[in-house]
Design an enzyme around this catalytic site. Structure first.
Site, PDB file in Angstrom:
ATOM      1  N   SER A  62       0.617  -1.244   0.416  1.00  0.00           N
ATOM      2  CA  SER A  62       0.246  -0.337  -0.025  1.00  0.00           C
ATOM      3  C   SER A  62       1.023   1.488  -0.364  1.00  0.00           C
ATOM      4  O   SER A  62       1.844   1.361  -1.062  1.00  0.00           O
ATOM      5  CB  SER A  62      -0.785   0.271   1.252  1.00  0.00           C
ATOM      6  OG  SER A  62      -2.418   0.820   1.337  1.00  0.00           O
ATOM      7  N   THR A  63       0.880   1.998   1.439  1.00  0.00           N
ATOM      8  CA  THR A  63       1.734   3.477   0.213  1.00  0.00           C
ATOM      9  C   THR A  63       3.494   2.942   1.048  1.00  0.00           C
ATOM     10  O   THR A  63       3.816   2.526   1.843  1.00  0.00           O
ATOM     11  CB  THR A  63       1.467   3.759   2.028  1.00  0.00           C
ATOM     12  OG1 THR A  63       0.173   3.855   2.531  1.00  0.00           O
ATOM     13  CG2 THR A  63       1.613   5.573   1.882  1.00  0.00           C
ATOM     14  N   HIS A 100      -2.989  -0.924  -3.686  1.00  0.00           N
ATOM     15  CA  HIS A 100      -3.971  -0.047  -2.727  1.00  0.00           C
ATOM     16  C   HIS A 100      -4.065   0.827  -3.758  1.00  0.00           C
ATOM     17  O   HIS A 100      -3.163   2.213  -3.352  1.00  0.00           O
ATOM     18  CB  HIS A 100      -4.079   0.582  -1.713  1.00  0.00           C
ATOM     19  CG  HIS A 100      -4.540  -1.545  -0.641  1.00  0.00           C
ATOM     20  ND1 HIS A 100      -4.053  -0.816   0.431  1.00  0.00           N
ATOM     21  CD2 HIS A 100      -4.914  -2.085  -0.509  1.00  0.00           C
ATOM     22  CE1 HIS A 100      -4.344  -2.396   1.245  1.00  0.00           C
ATOM     23  NE2 HIS A 100      -5.020  -2.739  -0.097  1.00  0.00           N
ATOM     24  N   MET A 117       0.043   1.248   4.889  1.00  0.00           N
ATOM     25  CA  MET A 117      -0.440   1.668   6.940  1.00  0.00           C
ATOM     26  C   MET A 117      -1.071   0.564   6.953  1.00  0.00           C
ATOM     27  O   MET A 117      -2.248  -0.543   5.985  1.00  0.00           O
ATOM     28  CB  MET A 117      -1.427   2.875   6.228  1.00  0.00           C
ATOM     29  CG  MET A 117      -2.359   2.881   6.951  1.00  0.00           C
ATOM     30  SD  MET A 117      -2.449   4.786   6.795  1.00  0.00           S
ATOM     31  CE  MET A 117      -3.578   5.141   8.425  1.00  0.00           C
ATOM     32  N   ASP A 145      -3.975  -5.262   6.065  1.00  0.00           N
ATOM     33  CA  ASP A 145      -4.569  -5.504   5.105  1.00  0.00           C
ATOM     34  C   ASP A 145      -3.644  -6.957   4.373  1.00  0.00           C
ATOM     35  O   ASP A 145      -2.667  -7.281   4.401  1.00  0.00           O
ATOM     36  CB  ASP A 145      -4.718  -4.396   3.675  1.00  0.00           C
ATOM     37  CG  ASP A 145      -5.469  -6.079   2.811  1.00  0.00           C
ATOM     38  OD1 ASP A 145      -6.543  -6.601   3.385  1.00  0.00           O
ATOM     39  OD2 ASP A 145      -6.093  -5.324   1.490  1.00  0.00           O
TER      40      ASP A 145
END
Length: 365
Positions: free
Chosen positions: A182-183, A209, A303, A306
């Protein structure tokens, strides 16, 4: 003390809307604004900001040009791109993250949306995700080499990895790599995917994401840089070894076996889970029905948590091997931390070692 934010956008209305959001929070303050990259360059040279919110399309010096200049001169800044959803902007946004931006936020199409609750929540949530980490881990240039040995040891502590090794899987078996991030993911992926062997003896499925439009640009850029083929996944296509399939923004990606023994992509527009679509948990849980002899799960910077629930469920039904990125090399040590703390990780390793560890598990043709 509030964290100071620099807002860079050629639209006065957008600058005002973003500043209003920042200044009404308890944690942040918009201490400066700029109309273009040239102004921002002079500001960033002369003072330190906790974060820079940067538009791309601006006169005199655009956002990408500014990032390249900062990188060339080794000027450190924590930069978040604020970009529109236009196809051209999506490709440029991916380039921006190559040149040091750590994440991006979808820019509202009009001032009404910019003043809306959703944009406000998204902006504050993103700042919350990237700013609580130690500053040395957030700066885009030269971040990984200064981590202390103590931090590395903590990341790979005995409590973070499996206490018992998994049964060895024969080299002739059918394997899959399933990666989630993600991030900070788009930048991290450029340290992983381009270094995979072109003869990797497994396909890879990948959840990053991202909203619709950006995943295709990311896949195309990774494909340009890589020996393996990288593409945005298409519904019903058969997975092939040596190919990386990126879940399209706005769709969950599931893998399903067919009667002929192949595995196919299934894309779903089912509701977002925890605000995420694609969601890594959906991908991992779908693999419980697969016919693979071993699944190598890889979790990179991001972050939240998940992927943890999905990997935990997958472990109950399939032989898996889990590789988690270590804390010093993460932009945000959230997703891999959750996997490690759940006792699911077989290895906690630095970003640049992950390609080798993947190939060690799946082999080459």
């Amino acid at each position: 003390m509030k964290k100071n934010i620099l807002v860079v956008d050629d639209s006065a209305l957008m600058r005002r809307a973003i500043c209003d959001i920042i200044n009404t929070s308890n944690e942040y303050e918009a201490t400066d604004t700029c109309r273009d990259g040239l102004e921002a360059y002079e500001k960033i040279k002369s003072r330190s900001y906790d974060a820079v919110l940067l538009d791309i399309n601006m006169p005199k010096m655009n956002g990408l040009e500014l990032l390249k200049k900062l990188q060339k001169e080794n000027i450190r800044a924590t930069v978040v791109i604020v970009s529109s959803l236009a196809k051209d902007d999506a490709a440029i946004t991916i380039q921006a993250m190559e040149h040091g931006a750590i994440d991006f936020l979808t820019k509202p199409e009009n001032i009404i949306e910019a003043k809306g609750v959703q944009f406000r929540n998204n902006l504050i949530s993103l700042l919350n995700s990237v700013l609580p980490q130690p500053r040395a881990r957030l700066t885009p240039f030269g971040t990984s080499g200064t981590a202390s040995m103590a931090a590395k040891a903590a990341s790979a502590s005995v409590s973070s990895i499996r206490s018992l090794p998994h049964k060895q899987v024969p080299s002739s078996s059918s394997k899959l790599v399933a990666l989630a991030c993600s991030t900070g993911g788009p930048k991290a992926l450029q340290s992983v995917v381009p270094f995979l062997d072109k003869n990797m003896d497994a396909p890879m499925v990948l959840v990053q994401h991202m909203p619709t439009g950006f995943t295709r640009s990311m896949a195309e850029r990774l494909n340009e840089l890589s020996k393996v083929q990288v593409k945005e996944a298409v519904d019903n296509e058969i997975l092939k070894k040596g190919c990386v399939y990126v879940a399209p923004g706005g769709y969950h990606l599931e893998i399903v076996p067919d009667k002929s023994g192949n595995h196919k992509v299934h894309l779903s527009d089912a509701p977002a889970i925890g605000g995420l679509r694609p969601c890594a948990n959906v991908m991992y849980k779908s693999l419980k029905r697969s016919k693979y002899d071993q699944i190598v799960c890889v979790v990179l910077t991001g972050m939240g948590a998940d992927g943890t629930d999905g990997i935990r469920e997958l472990e109950r039904t399939k032989p898996i091997y889990v590789i988690a990125q270590d804390e010093p090399t993460c932009i945000v040590y959230g997703m891999p931390k959750a996997v490690a703390e759940a006792g699911l990780a077989d290895e906690v390793v630095s970003l640049t070692n992950i390609p080798k560890r993947i190939i060690n598990q799946v082999g080459v043709k």
